[in-house]
Design a protein around this motif. Structure first.
Motif, PDB file in Angstrom:
ATOM      1  N   THR A 252      45.167  28.355  37.895  1.00  0.00           N
ATOM      2  CA  THR A 252      45.783  28.527  39.117  1.00  0.00           C
ATOM      3  C   THR A 252      46.605  29.625  39.328  1.00  0.00           C
ATOM      4  O   THR A 252      46.424  30.346  40.319  1.00  0.00           O
ATOM      5  N   THR A 253      47.244  29.884  38.128  1.00  0.00           N
ATOM      6  CA  THR A 253      48.123  31.262  38.168  1.00  0.00           C
ATOM      7  C   THR A 253      48.157  31.902  36.727  1.00  0.00           C
ATOM      8  O   THR A 253      48.596  31.145  35.680  1.00  0.00           O
ATOM      9  N   GLY A 254      47.644  33.014  36.398  1.00  0.00           N
ATOM     10  CA  GLY A 254      47.361  33.558  35.177  1.00  0.00           C
ATOM     11  C   GLY A 254      46.081  34.135  34.994  1.00  0.00           C
ATOM     12  O   GLY A 254      45.265  33.932  35.954  1.00  0.00           O
ATOM     13  N   ALA A 255      45.824  34.949  33.949  1.00  0.00           N
ATOM     14  CA  ALA A 255      44.531  35.470  33.569  1.00  0.00           C
ATOM     15  C   ALA A 255      43.636  34.747  33.361  1.00  0.00           C
ATOM     16  O   ALA A 255      44.034  33.891  32.466  1.00  0.00           O
ATOM     17  N   SER A 256      42.523  34.714  33.921  1.00  0.00           N
ATOM     18  CA  SER A 256      41.365  33.744  33.595  1.00  0.00           C
ATOM     19  C   SER A 256      40.359  34.522  32.470  1.00  0.00           C
ATOM     20  O   SER A 256      40.647  35.623  32.086  1.00  0.00           O
ATOM     21  N   TYR A 257      39.480  34.121  32.201  1.00  0.00           N
ATOM     22  CA  TYR A 257      38.370  34.417  31.253  1.00  0.00           C
ATOM     23  C   TYR A 257      37.722  35.671  32.066  1.00  0.00           C
ATOM     24  O   TYR A 257      37.623  36.950  31.422  1.00  0.00           O
ATOM     25  N   THR A 258      37.520  35.794  33.360  1.00  0.00           N
ATOM     26  CA  THR A 258      36.936  36.974  34.050  1.00  0.00           C
ATOM     27  C   THR A 258      38.110  38.060  33.998  1.00  0.00           C
ATOM     28  O   THR A 258      37.826  39.324  33.822  1.00  0.00           O
ATOM     29  N   ASP A 259      39.284  37.669  34.259  1.00  0.00           N
ATOM     30  CA  ASP A 259      40.676  38.704  34.435  1.00  0.00           C
ATOM     31  C   ASP A 259      40.516  39.636  33.028  1.00  0.00           C
ATOM     32  O   ASP A 259      40.673  40.588  32.965  1.00  0.00           O
ATOM     33  N   ALA A 313      32.729  40.403  39.692  1.00  0.00           N
ATOM     34  CA  ALA A 313      32.002  39.279  40.347  1.00  0.00           C
ATOM     35  C   ALA A 313      30.978  38.756  39.731  1.00  0.00           C
ATOM     36  O   ALA A 313      30.453  37.550  39.640  1.00  0.00           O
ATOM     37  N   ILE A 314      30.013  39.563  38.964  1.00  0.00           N
ATOM     38  CA  ILE A 314      28.987  39.186  38.174  1.00  0.00           C
ATOM     39  C   ILE A 314      29.343  38.239  36.790  1.00  0.00           C
ATOM     40  O   ILE A 314      28.628  37.087  36.595  1.00  0.00           O
ATOM     41  N   ILE A 315      30.561  38.758  36.246  1.00  0.00           N
ATOM     42  CA  ILE A 315      30.712  38.062  35.186  1.00  0.00           C
ATOM     43  C   ILE A 315      31.241  36.508  35.834  1.00  0.00           C
ATOM     44  O   ILE A 315      31.061  35.550  34.986  1.00  0.00           O
ATOM     45  N   GLN A 316      32.040  36.553  36.751  1.00  0.00           N
ATOM     46  CA  GLN A 316      32.518  35.238  37.124  1.00  0.00           C
ATOM     47  C   GLN A 316      31.488  34.368  37.598  1.00  0.00           C
ATOM     48  O   GLN A 316      31.507  32.940  37.292  1.00  0.00           O
ATOM     49  N   GLN A 317      30.287  35.101  38.140  1.00  0.00           N
ATOM     50  CA  GLN A 317      29.163  34.251  38.571  1.00  0.00           C
ATOM     51  C   GLN A 317      28.092  33.670  37.884  1.00  0.00           C
ATOM     52  O   GLN A 317      27.855  32.546  37.637  1.00  0.00           O
ATOM     53  N   PHE A 318      27.967  34.460  36.734  1.00  0.00           N
ATOM     54  CA  PHE A 318      26.786  34.429  35.928  1.00  0.00           C
ATOM     55  C   PHE A 318      27.337  33.989  34.457  1.00  0.00           C
ATOM     56  O   PHE A 318      26.547  33.596  33.826  1.00  0.00           O
ATOM     57  N   VAL A 319      28.400  34.248  34.190  1.00  0.00           N
ATOM     58  CA  VAL A 319      29.154  33.864  32.756  1.00  0.00           C
ATOM     59  C   VAL A 319      29.927  32.757  32.721  1.00  0.00           C
ATOM     60  O   VAL A 319      29.832  31.848  31.998  1.00  0.00           O
TER      61      VAL A 319
END
Length: 980
Positions: A252-259, A313-319
């Protein structure tokens, strides 16, 4: 050499356009007068502010806030104006000496230049002045950011991504963003100014449909573009830390895997690329070539799209998306941990609570009967009774929702009693008498303090007052009853005028025999002296009121009192605090005091979920939220770090540190030394009246509705999330959440009842009860501030508030009585539904009030007539008194006569009808007595009505037993001992 048009180039007829002399002089004269008026108004506002701060002994707050704001105004304003002005002058100096060869291609530009050039210095000064003023005003609004930056202290806790102290994100990061925003603005506006000057004077233009620039203009613009790109590189680097506030993906708030794995390296690469591109722009300026800047610009745009946008966007969508839980698991865990820390709920005591009881009915009855905290006086409903029974005169008023406090009463021993309390405030002069003298010189203050027991009523269901009337009398001792500073006192008044002169003395209170009034002259010591001619002029300007300057009722001893509401006063002396929107009055040490809770908040705590404080505090009692003080949008960190106190007589404001050490408060104490007193300075007579603040509790329950789930996998699924139930006690109320309540109850695990604040949770999109949340609210006890979460089993259904309300309203006997009570134009109002843990189960209590003839009488008020009670597995209780309702729940009805043995069902029904008819007759007599003001007869008839209704209930129960018994002969009505 100036580039001026020749006489032949001037447009024909230009000399004929000269205006007559007087219009040319009128415009500057009017403009000067307007500017003078604005200046005088500003000076009067600042000067009177200084007088106000000095009158409350907080001159240092005025000095720090005004000093910081004016310093930022001038520093940033001058910097912006100077930067843009220097670039405009540089562009002018770099103009071509001779008329451009393609002048015929730009007749419109030349005409505009010829009109502007004679006044270029004036126009440039005006533009730069406007830019400087606007920039300075916006910068002065950022004074909190500057003060926190230079006075920061470490949190002693690090963020989980960069291992930096939290103070960097709360104090330093916003300042860096602020500085960058002004540098960007300065370079961008300088670029616009340079382009405008170069175009105007021929340094930049079009030739043969292609852009053309002189060497000087080209170098100038390339340098500015290079600086802009260089700043963009710095911004990319600073944005790396901003991923701690990202809202991407499952976090919700904070760095995610993609970030962490895509955005963070992308920002680093983009920062390096931006610096390289800036160097290409600088090289283009040196080499007088546009090729390198063009390459740099293209590289920057392409890399921003591919590296900054496409790659994440690629990392978020495919990984991430195909394996979201596995990838986001550690980051969800960070969010849970940091959110609980930021909102102060990490030490919540979670207990399993069965929701059902194996104790006998008799044991449960004894336990429930001995609890001290049954709240029969709903502060929102009873306010109308206070208004009618204790208003005395129409120019007094009580708030729409009363407050709850606790006092040791002489009649009750040494055990503190929960009371509903309120101040009799002043609404203003009577209707039609609202002239300036009455409004500002005569009707100056409220008078008195009213308190009633929370868990009992007097005759006829009216509040059981322990302090009442005017002048006040009761059990709270002697105190100064005049309220010059309060919630209702929202206009300025001038006090201390000449005694004995009409208009010079104030109304104190009216005599009870309507023969006159007692007058007074303020001696409280508060306010700003307004007797001098200069002070009168200043305040006449401030309030735009000539009477302040001309009135003969103002003398050398007069004082002006303004900003009299407690929240307003505290917000001025502590502009860095967010304030709880529910001030409450306290009688102690011979005075009336207003107590307000102050919060330190931020929205920059890494990995903590942001929420709207206004939305979190929105309930059926405060639909728009109750937060006050400094502007507050979303927050993700809060601490109740200050208790503020305002004296209702003198207006004195005191601020005390509260709770564990808070880095944000310490930073503000560094910025405003001496403003916040230590907790040890809290007077002993006020400490027992402090309490756990409602706004904080409402924010924390909003957080715990989700963040009670500690397992990231379960959090990701969301199947165990809760929500706050809507208020079930009315068609309008149930659109908003149920507010929490103060009451004295026994918290499971505690040996003695404690003054607490409590609320309930239901599963998301379900009506059954999920948990009960209680916080110990008595600061004199070691458990103060401990949040207890009683979790109910998920494999069983425990009735929630709306389901219990349904059981109340579907009960046949209760429905019949409510129908009867609603006759004759009366209105039935359901009071607060209280949930109390008792014997392993949950006891629900709800008072029922009746307002007689509400449609046709302005003097009607609600009186307690019935009490609902519910305990799972037991009959619904609905009786005139709480004790009778508890007996009905745990021991059967004991209030009415038993039906004679052998009575048939039909005869019993006839008896029930007869009982209800007799009750209706007593009710009609009671209403007639109420209209005549005969409260004694009203109470007697209401009691008789209650007895008849109790008889009807007993006969109805007997008839039910007779028709449902498997025995061939009618069953007798069970005795009280048998029914247990």
């Amino acid at each position: 050499m100036s580039f001026r048009p020749s006489a032949a180039d001037r447009p024909p007829g230009r000399q004929a356009l000269r205006l007559p002399r007087w219009p040319r002089y009128l415009v500057p004269v009017v403009g000067g007068l307007i500017a003078l008026g604005v200046l005088i108004t500003i000076i009067a506002g600042v000067w009177t502010d200084w007088l106000w701060y000095r009158s409350v002994d907080y001159g240092s707050v005025f000095g720090v806030t005004y000093g910081t704001r004016w310093a930022l105004f001038f520093v940033v304003g001058i910097f912006m104006a100077a930067t843009i002005g220097l670039n405009a002058v540089l562009a002018f100096r770099l103009r071509p000496v001779y008329r451009p060869a393609a002048a015929t291609e730009r007749p419109g530009v030349d005409a505009f230049r010829m009109a502007v050039d004679p006044h270029r210095r004036l126009l440039l000064g005006i533009v730069l002045g406007l830019i400087g003023v606007i920039s300075g005003i916006t910068a002065s609004g950022a004074w909190r950011t500057w003060l926190l930056f230079i006075n920061q202290v470490p949190f002693g806790r690090r963020d989980p991504q960069f291992n930096l102290d939290i103070s960097f994100f709360v104090f330093t990061y916003p300042f860096l963003r602020l500085v960058l925003s002004y540098l960007f603005a300065a370079v961008f506006l300088s670029l616009l100014a340079a382009v405008a000057v170069h175009v105007l004077y021929g340094g930049l233009g079009w030739q043969a449909r292609r852009p053309r620039a002189t060497m000087g203009a080209q170098a100038h613009l390339f340098v500015l573009l290079g600086l802009f790109v260089l700043l963009k590189g710095v911004a990319y680097w600073v944005d790396r830390w901003g991923i701690d506030f990202s809202q991407r993906g499952a976090v919700t708030t904070g760095a995610s895997y993609t970030d962490v794995n895509a955005v963070l390296p992308a920002k680093t690469v983009l920062a390096v690329i931006a610096v390289l591109c800036a160097l290409l722009f600088f090289a283009g300026a040196l080499r007088r070539s546009a090729l390198l800047p063009a390459v740099g610009f293209g590289l920057l745009v392409l890399s921003a799209i591919l590296i900054g946008g496409v790659y994440p966007a690629i990392i978020q969508q495919f990984v991430v998306k195909p394996n979201e839980l596995a990838k986001e698991y550690p980051y969800i865990h960070r969010e849970i941990t940091q959110t609980r820390l930021a909102y102060g709920v990490s030490n919540t005591v979670v207990k399993s609570y069965s929701g059902t009881s194996l104790q006998s009915a008799g044991t449960l009855y004894n336990t429930a009967s001995n609890l001290p905290g049954f709240r029969l006086m709903d502060p929102t409903v009873v306010s109308r009774a206070f208004q009618q029974l204790q208003q005395v005169k129409g120019f007094y008023q009580f708030p729409g929702s009363l407050s709850v406090d606790r006092y040791v009463l002489p009649s009750e021993g040494r055990v503190p009693q929960d009371l509903v309390v309120a101040v009799r405030g002043l609404s203003g002069p009577p209707a039609g008498q609202g002239n300036w003298i009455n409004t500002h010189l005569v009707y100056t203050h409220g008078f008195g303090f009213v308190a009633a027991k929370e868990n009992s009523v007097a005759g006829g269901g009216t509040p059981d007052y322990v302090e009442s009337d005017l002048p006040p009398r009761g059990q709270l001792g002697r105190f100064e009853p005049r309220v010059y500073f309060g919630e209702a006192e929202n206009n300025y008044v001038i006090v201390g005028g000449p005694k004995g002169r009409p208009g010079g003395e104030e109304l104190d209170y009216p005599y009870p025999n309507a023969s006159g009034q007692k007058n007074t002259t303020y001696q409280g010591g508060g306010g700003v002296p307004v007797g001098s001619p200069l002070a009168r002029i200043l305040y006449a300007i401030k309030f735009r009121e000539l009477n302040i300057l001309l009135s003969g009722a103002i003398n050398g001893n007069s004082k002006i009192l303004y900003d009299r509401e407690p929240l307003t006063r505290i917000a001025k002396v502590a502009p860095f605090l967010t304030l709880d929107g529910t001030p409450y009055p306290v009688v102690a040490h011979g005075s009336i005091w207003w107590v307000v809770d102050g919060y330190t908040t931020t929205d920059l705590y890494p990995y903590s979920q942001r929420l709207s404080m206004a939305a979190a505090t929105s309930t059926s009692q405060t639909p728009n939220g109750s937060v006050a003080g400094q502007p507050t949008g979303a927050i993700n960190y809060i601490r109740n770090s200050v208790k503020a106190v305002v004296n209702a007589w003198t207006g004195a404001v005191s601020l005390y540190q509260w709770g564990p050490p808070d880095p944000m408060l310490q930073a503000w104490r560094n910025a405003f030394p001496g403003v916040i007193q230590p907790r040890s300075a809290i007077p002993s007579y006020l400490l027992p009246h402090m309490r756990y603040p409602p706004d904080l509790f409402e924010v924390q329950r909003e957080v715990l509705a989700q963040y009670h789930v500690l397992n990231p996998q379960a959090f990701y699924g969301g199947q165990n999330f809760w929500e706050i139930p809507n208020d079930p006690t009315g068609a309008v109320a149930n659109r908003f959440s149920q507010p929490p309540y103060y009451l004295t109850e026994t918290i499971p695990g505690y040996a003695q009842p404690e003054f607490s604040q409590t609320t309930t949770f239901v599963p998301r999109n379900r009506a059954n009860l999920a948990a009960d949340m209680v916080v110990d609210s008595d600061p004199t006890q070691p458990g103060y501030g401990t949040i207890h979460l009683l979790e109910l089993p998920q494999d069983a259904v425990t009735e929630g508030p709306s389901q219990v309300q349904g059981a109340f309203e579907s009960n046949a006997a209760a429905s019949a009585e409510l129908t009867l009570l609603r006759r004759g134009g009366s209105i039935v109002t359901l009071g607060n539904m209280i949930t109390i843990p008792v014997g392993g189960g949950l006891l629900y209590i709800e008072p029922v009030y009746v307002t007689a003839n509400a449609a046709g009488s302005t003097g009607s008020y609600p009186s307690l007539q019935r009490v609902f009670a519910f305990y799972a597995g037991h009959p619904v209780g609905f009786q005139p008194t709480l004790s009778a309702a508890l007996r009905q729940v745990f021991g059967g009805s004991t209030t009415g006569p038993s039906a004679p043995g052998g009575t048939s069902g039909g005869s019993v029904n006839a008896q029930v009808i007869a009982d209800l008819k007799q009750a209706q007759e007593f009710y009609a007599k009671a209403q007639a007595a109420l209209r005549n003001g005969d409260l004694a007869t009203y109470g007697q008839d209401i009691t008789k009505m209650e007895e008849q209704i109790a008889n009807a209930q007993a006969h109805a129960k007997a008839g039910h037993a007779a028709t449902t018994s498997p025995k061939p002969s009618p069953a007798p009505t069970p005795s009280p001992s048998a029914s247990r």
